[in-house]
Motif scaffolding. Structure first.
Motif, PDB file in Angstrom:
ATOM      1  N   GLY A  38       0.977  -1.338   0.012  1.00 13.76           N
ATOM      2  CA  GLY A  38      -0.112  -0.089   0.120  1.00 13.76           C
ATOM      3  C   GLY A  38       0.865   1.111  -0.069  1.00 13.76           C
ATOM      4  N   THR A  39       1.917   1.361   0.998  1.00 16.46           N
ATOM      5  CA  THR A  39       2.825   2.330   0.802  1.00 16.46           C
ATOM      6  C   THR A  39       3.634   2.630  -0.339  1.00 16.46           C
ATOM      7  N   ILE A  40       3.859   1.265  -0.970  1.00 16.52           N
ATOM      8  CA  ILE A  40       4.816   1.483  -2.384  1.00 16.52           C
ATOM      9  C   ILE A  40       3.670   2.116  -3.348  1.00 16.52           C
ATOM     10  N   ILE A  41       2.643   1.901  -3.411  1.00 15.35           N
ATOM     11  CA  ILE A  41       1.618   2.445  -4.398  1.00 15.35           C
ATOM     12  C   ILE A  41       1.513   3.975  -4.101  1.00 15.35           C
ATOM     13  N   GLU A  42       1.354   4.150  -2.721  1.00 14.94           N
ATOM     14  CA  GLU A  42       1.072   5.713  -2.422  1.00 14.94           C
ATOM     15  C   GLU A  42       2.347   6.615  -2.784  1.00 14.94           C
ATOM     16  N   LEU A  43       3.556   5.816  -2.512  1.00  8.52           N
ATOM     17  CA  LEU A  43       4.835   6.485  -2.925  1.00  8.52           C
ATOM     18  C   LEU A  43       4.845   6.905  -4.453  1.00  8.52           C
ATOM     19  N   ALA A  44       4.239   5.907  -5.375  1.00  8.85           N
ATOM     20  CA  ALA A  44       4.279   6.218  -6.706  1.00  8.85           C
ATOM     21  C   ALA A  44       3.459   7.222  -7.096  1.00  8.85           C
ATOM     22  N   VAL A  45       2.208   7.203  -6.185  1.00  7.89           N
ATOM     23  CA  VAL A  45       1.364   8.373  -6.751  1.00  7.89           C
ATOM     24  C   VAL A  45       1.803   9.717  -6.019  1.00  7.89           C
ATOM     25  N   GLU A  46       2.418   9.919  -5.001  1.00  6.84           N
ATOM     26  CA  GLU A  46       3.013  10.920  -4.619  1.00  6.84           C
ATOM     27  C   GLU A  46       4.233  11.569  -5.505  1.00  6.84           C
ATOM     28  N   LEU A  47       5.089  10.581  -6.178  1.00 10.97           N
ATOM     29  CA  LEU A  47       5.920  11.020  -7.121  1.00 10.97           C
ATOM     30  C   LEU A  47       5.515  11.458  -8.397  1.00 10.97           C
ATOM     31  N   GLY A  48       4.102  11.115  -8.773  1.00 13.37           N
ATOM     32  CA  GLY A  48       3.537  11.367 -10.006  1.00 13.37           C
ATOM     33  C   GLY A  48       3.859  10.314 -11.131  1.00 13.37           C
ATOM     34  N   ALA A  49       3.902   8.951 -10.718  1.00 15.40           N
ATOM     35  CA  ALA A  49       4.136   7.999 -11.766  1.00 15.40           C
ATOM     36  C   ALA A  49       2.734   7.702 -12.531  1.00 15.40           C
ATOM     37  N   GLU A  50       3.137   7.620 -13.845  1.00 17.72           N
ATOM     38  CA  GLU A  50       2.052   7.348 -14.738  1.00 17.72           C
ATOM     39  C   GLU A  50       1.718   5.894 -14.645  1.00 17.72           C
ATOM     40  N   TYR A  51       3.105   5.063 -14.372  1.00 20.03           N
ATOM     41  CA  TYR A  51       2.800   3.453 -14.552  1.00 20.03           C
ATOM     42  C   TYR A  51       3.783   2.992 -13.148  1.00 20.03           C
ATOM     43  N   ALA A 104      -4.866  -8.080  -3.428  1.00 20.35           N
ATOM     44  CA  ALA A 104      -6.203  -7.520  -3.100  1.00 20.35           C
ATOM     45  C   ALA A 104      -6.265  -6.258  -2.717  1.00 20.35           C
ATOM     46  N   LEU A 105      -5.157  -5.774  -2.080  1.00 17.11           N
ATOM     47  CA  LEU A 105      -4.771  -4.351  -1.872  1.00 17.11           C
ATOM     48  C   LEU A 105      -4.703  -3.688  -3.179  1.00 17.11           C
ATOM     49  N   THR A 106      -3.913  -4.339  -4.018  1.00 16.46           N
ATOM     50  CA  THR A 106      -3.423  -3.496  -5.291  1.00 16.46           C
ATOM     51  C   THR A 106      -4.673  -3.180  -6.087  1.00 16.46           C
ATOM     52  N   ASN A 107      -5.756  -4.395  -6.007  1.00 16.03           N
ATOM     53  CA  ASN A 107      -7.008  -4.249  -6.818  1.00 16.03           C
ATOM     54  C   ASN A 107      -7.682  -3.123  -6.198  1.00 16.03           C
ATOM     55  N   ASP A 108      -7.804  -2.933  -4.950  1.00 14.37           N
ATOM     56  CA  ASP A 108      -8.349  -1.794  -4.121  1.00 14.37           C
ATOM     57  C   ASP A 108      -8.068  -0.517  -4.583  1.00 14.37           C
ATOM     58  N   TYR A 109      -6.699  -0.283  -4.808  1.00 12.14           N
ATOM     59  CA  TYR A 109      -5.860   0.744  -5.111  1.00 12.14           C
ATOM     60  C   TYR A 109      -6.225   1.096  -6.493  1.00 12.14           C
ATOM     61  N   ARG A 110      -6.454   0.146  -7.357  1.00 12.85           N
ATOM     62  CA  ARG A 110      -6.889   0.276  -9.055  1.00 12.85           C
ATOM     63  C   ARG A 110      -8.040   1.162  -8.886  1.00 12.85           C
ATOM     64  N   GLN A 111      -9.100   0.518  -8.018  1.00 11.06           N
ATOM     65  CA  GLN A 111     -10.272   1.026  -8.329  1.00 11.06           C
ATOM     66  C   GLN A 111     -10.278   2.383  -7.813  1.00 11.06           C
ATOM     67  N   LYS A 112      -9.767   2.481  -6.434  1.00  6.08           N
ATOM     68  CA  LYS A 112      -9.697   4.079  -6.013  1.00  6.08           C
ATOM     69  C   LYS A 112      -9.062   5.038  -6.813  1.00  6.08           C
ATOM     70  N   LEU A 113      -7.903   4.719  -7.462  1.00  9.93           N
ATOM     71  CA  LEU A 113      -7.109   5.581  -8.239  1.00  9.93           C
ATOM     72  C   LEU A 113      -7.489   5.721  -9.656  1.00  9.93           C
ATOM     73  N   GLY A 114      -8.330   4.861 -10.223  1.00 12.90           N
ATOM     74  CA  GLY A 114      -8.742   5.128 -11.740  1.00 12.90           C
ATOM     75  C   GLY A 114      -7.585   4.966 -12.679  1.00 12.90           C
ATOM     76  N   ASP A 115      -7.854   6.040 -13.391  1.00 12.75           N
ATOM     77  CA  ASP A 115      -6.828   6.496 -14.501  1.00 12.75           C
ATOM     78  C   ASP A 115      -5.710   7.114 -14.009  1.00 12.75           C
ATOM     79  N   ARG A 116      -5.343   7.619 -12.860  1.00 12.85           N
ATOM     80  CA  ARG A 116      -4.314   8.303 -12.303  1.00 12.85           C
ATOM     81  C   ARG A 116      -3.175   7.665 -12.582  1.00 12.85           C
ATOM     82  N   ILE A 117      -3.064   6.535 -12.301  1.00 15.48           N
ATOM     83  CA  ILE A 117      -1.893   5.484 -12.628  1.00 15.48           C
ATOM     84  C   ILE A 117      -2.180   3.990 -12.978  1.00 15.48           C
ATOM     85  N   ARG A 118      -1.430   3.389 -13.730  1.00 10.92           N
ATOM     86  CA  ARG A 118      -1.717   2.113 -14.212  1.00 10.92           C
ATOM     87  C   ARG A 118      -0.734   1.181 -13.427  1.00 10.92           C
ATOM     88  N   ILE A 119      -1.258   0.228 -12.796  1.00 12.32           N
ATOM     89  CA  ILE A 119      -0.572  -0.586 -11.830  1.00 12.32           C
ATOM     90  C   ILE A 119      -0.303  -2.045 -12.226  1.00 12.32           C
TER      91      ILE A 119
END
Length: 388
Positions: free
Chosen positions: A175-188, A219-234
């Motif tokens: 979860g915090t790895i995904i949040e770091l990617a979002v914070e850094l502005g990662a598209e992928y 499961a957590l990755t899938n939750d973040y995919r739904q929450k973040l939508g098109d902001r980032i591809r995981i």
């Protein structure tokens, strides 16, 4: 630039297309010492690196043979002073170019030079979302540097692509790895679960996650995919050990993927150099087109004629082509055997044993082997380097 016409396979399979994906491993030198590195465990014994002129010739020959994408990797490719020259030539030839880097050495000045040279894409690796574990797993103090490099990548207009290898030591931080990617502005974001080759094979006892860890992470990755939508591809890649059928390794041996090692050897995948009794050709001695179409090494596991049972008569052979040749060798001692990941393999019990051990809590695995960091001092012979 014309592409080579497909040629018939000598191995009972389909026609041979061009080597679409070229991986230029420019150096085995690296400031990091990652415990899961895919570089050979005997990298310290490799021959001298190809020079600039050799690499320029390889790029031209590969493009003429039909390669369209070129990845520059290592080790750390930024340790090569001629990286900008090679990127510029690849761009001139019409390659789509990407740089796979730890970020060490990517200053604002070098970033500007690589942008001017035509570099299309940078993939930046992190080892974890926390400074403590990132720096421990790489055996370096690089977390803060990586964050600065992420800003540099964004400031030069490249798409931000973040990679984090996932394993037992960091999978609970997904979860915090995904949040770091979002914070850094990662598209992928690529969450690449460890596959157990090279240094990761040496460290499998410490790196293979439990099934519960893997299920929670997915499961957590899938939750973040739904929450973040098109902001980032995981992208979340499940480790082979938790499958019952192997993947078609590199989309098939000598099918689309060509690796050139720092000392010039041509391989059909990152880790094939470990396989004994195969004389892999060197670009110092042979042209890329001849390597791809005419060398015995690249025909060795093409098609189906090489297969033994149960692969020879398996109705699924075209789906997976018997799986990974390196994994078959590491676990069974014979690269022509079925990949032990497959439940039909006589050696599948080796996978089951490893997975069963991974279910034990760390407190019950007091005999777990200590981590071996990627370092020249820890290099060892490649033949049979991993005992199951």
């Amino acid at each position: 630039m014309s592409e080579s016409a497909p040629q018939a396979s000598a191995s009972g399979g389909p026609e041979i297309g061009p080597p679409l994906w070229l991986l230029a491993e420019l150096t085995y030198r690296c400031p990091l010492h990652c415990v899961f590195c895919y570089n050979p465990v005997d990298f310290a014994h490799a021959g001298p690196e190809l020079g600039t002129d050799d690499w320029l010739r390889v790029l031209r020959e590969a493009r003429a043979a039909g390669s369209v994408q070129c990845g520059f990797s290592g080790g750390e490719p930024l340790l090569r002073d001629d990286l900008e020259v090679l990127v510029a030539e690849a761009h001139r030839l019409g390659f789509y170019t990407n740089l796979l880097t730890s970020g060490v050495g990517l200053t604002q000045e070098r970033a500007a030079a690589l942008k001017a040279a035509g570099l299309d894409h940078i993939q930046l690796s992190f080892q974890d979302s926390t400074k403590e574990l990132n720096d421990f797993l790489s055996h370096t103090k690089t977390f803060d540097l990586k964050r600065r490099v992420a800003d540099t990548i964004k400031s030069h207009g490249w798409p931000m692509v973040m990679n984090c290898v996932i394993h037992r030591q960091n999978i609970d931080h997904i979860g915090t790895i995904i949040e770091l990617a979002v914070e850094l502005g990662a598209e992928y974001l690529e969450l690449a679960n460890n596959q157990y080759y090279s240094w990761a094979a040496l460290n499998r006892d410490q790196l293979l996650p439990s099934r519960a860890q893997l299920q929670r992470a997915e499961a957590l990755t899938n939750d973040y995919r739904q929450k973040l939508g098109d902001r980032i591809r995981i992208f979340f890649v499940v480790p082979d050990y938790y499958e019952t059928r192997p993947k078609k390794c590199m989309n098939g041996w000598g099918n689309v993927f060509l690796t050139i090692t720092p000392d010039g050897y041509a391989l059909p995948c990152h880790t094939a150099r470990m396989l004994p009794d195969i004389d892999f050709p060197n670009v110092r001695d042979m042209r890329v087109d001849d390597i791809w179409h005419r060398s015995p090494a690249f025909h060795r596991f093409r098609g189906f004629a090489w297969m033994k049972e149960p692969c020879r008569t398996c109705p699924e052979q075209e789906k997976d082509l018997g799986g990974c040749r390196c994994q078959a060798f590491m676990l069974s001692g014979d690269a022509a055997n079925a990949d032990p990941v497959c439940s039909k393999s006589p050696q599948h019990y080796l996978i089951e044993q490893a997975v069963a051990r991974a279910q034990l809590p760390d407190a019950e695995r007091v005999d777990a082997k200590p981590l071996v960091f990627r370092d020249p001092a820890n290099a060892r012979p490649a033949s049979r380097f991993f005992e199951p």
